[in-house]
Design an enzyme around this catalytic site. Structure first.
Site, PDB file in Angstrom:
ATOM      1  N   LYS A 205      42.675  43.464  43.899  1.00  0.00           N
ATOM      2  CA  LYS A 205      42.619  44.813  44.470  1.00  0.00           C
ATOM      3  C   LYS A 205      41.438  44.962  45.418  1.00  0.00           C
ATOM      4  CE  LYS A 205      42.065  46.802  40.458  1.00  0.00           C
ATOM      5  NZ  LYS A 205      42.067  45.569  39.624  1.00  0.00           N
TER       6      LYS A 205
ATOM      7  N   ARG B 288      42.718  54.880  36.499  1.00  0.00           N
ATOM      8  CA  ARG B 288      42.993  53.848  35.506  1.00  0.00           C
ATOM      9  C   ARG B 288      43.621  54.428  34.256  1.00  0.00           C
ATOM     10  NH1 ARG B 288      38.831  49.892  37.373  1.00  0.00           N
ATOM     11  NH2 ARG B 288      39.280  47.919  36.368  1.00  0.00           N
TER      12      ARG B 288
END
Ligand code: ADP
Ligand code: ADP
Ligand code: ZN
Length: 214
Positions: A13, A88
């Protein structure tokens, strides 16, 4: 252009977010980098985050959400940003959606960088990180010009404490429990795109550019 990077720890990422930020001229916002900068600076926020990070656990939403919403309200975020490591959890995603909605805004893309757990473990062992500028390298797959020194800013690279194999396993479990449900969340929002993160990092980036447009 507002982009979210999804994917397991070590999926790439950060590597891709840096390339996106550079190509499209938008800030790269990594909650992990913000926490590490605070730990290095010895701030109260850093002290709160450290024990969770060292154990491979998530920093509590009460700490994380406010910090991120503050960051994206800054002037350099007016034309968009690429979020790396946030959201998250489902409550983080819901807070982000609600906060954008209040301003008549919305996320444009959620890009899931898909890599199986087996490949993650190999990647993390070879990851080297720069605490100066947040760049990450790999001793085999993405090495620096001078061993141990960041190409971008010249600082010495480190092996992160939480990249030890035991902690990586823990982080993968936390990922599957708490973060993977975001894939469905953003599928329902109609903005999810998936790229094959096992390819060479330049191939992954090509696929992302195809999604975002040139
Ligand atoms: P990676 O890039 O390997 O996934 P990060 O740098 O994004 O790692 O995150 C490192 C650690 O920082 C996480 O394991 C977690 O403890 C904490 N962290 C980062 N972002 C968040 C977040 N959005 N919510 C909770 N904890 C976070
Ligand atoms: P994340 O931000 O998702 O935790 P990183 O971008 O830090 O992941 O990448 C994790 C490790 O894998 C780093 O060492 C990085 O250099 C390496 N890496 C990133 N993308 C690839 C790729 N496509 N192939 C092989 N290694 C990669
Ligand atoms: Zn650097």
């Amino acid at each position: 252009m507002k982009i979210i990077m999804l994917g397991a720890p070590g999926a790439g990422k950060g590597t891709q977010a840096k390339k996106i930020a550079e190509k499209y001229g938008i800030p790269h916002i990594s909650t992990g980098d913000i926490f590490r900068a605070n730990i290095k600076g010895g701030t109260e926020l850093g002290m709160k985050a450290k024990s969770y990070m060292d154990q491979g656990q998530l920093v509590p939403d009460e700490v994380t959400i406010g910090m991120l919403l503050d960051r994206i309200s800054q002037a350099d975020c007016e034309n968009g940003y690429v979020l790396d490591g946030f959201p998250r959890t489902i409550p983080q995603a819901e807070s982000l959606t609600a906060s954008l909605k209040e301003r008549g805004e919305k996320m444009d893309y959620a890009i899931d960088v898909d890599v199986p757990d087996e490949a993650i473990v190999t990647r993390m062992g070879g990851r080297r990180a720069c605490l100066g500028c947040g760049a990450t390298y790999h001793i085999v797959f993405n090495s620096t010009k001078v061993e141990g020194i960041c190409d971008a800013c010249g600082q010495e690279l480190v092996l992160r404490d939480d990249d030890k194999p035991e902690t990586v396993q823990k982080r993968l479990t936390v990922y599957h429990d708490q973060t993977q449900p975001l894939i469905d969340y953003y599928k329902n929002e109609g903005i999810l795109h998936t790229v094959d993160g096992t390819q060479d990092l330049n191939e992954v980036f090509k696929d992302i550019v195809n999604i975002l447009g040139v």
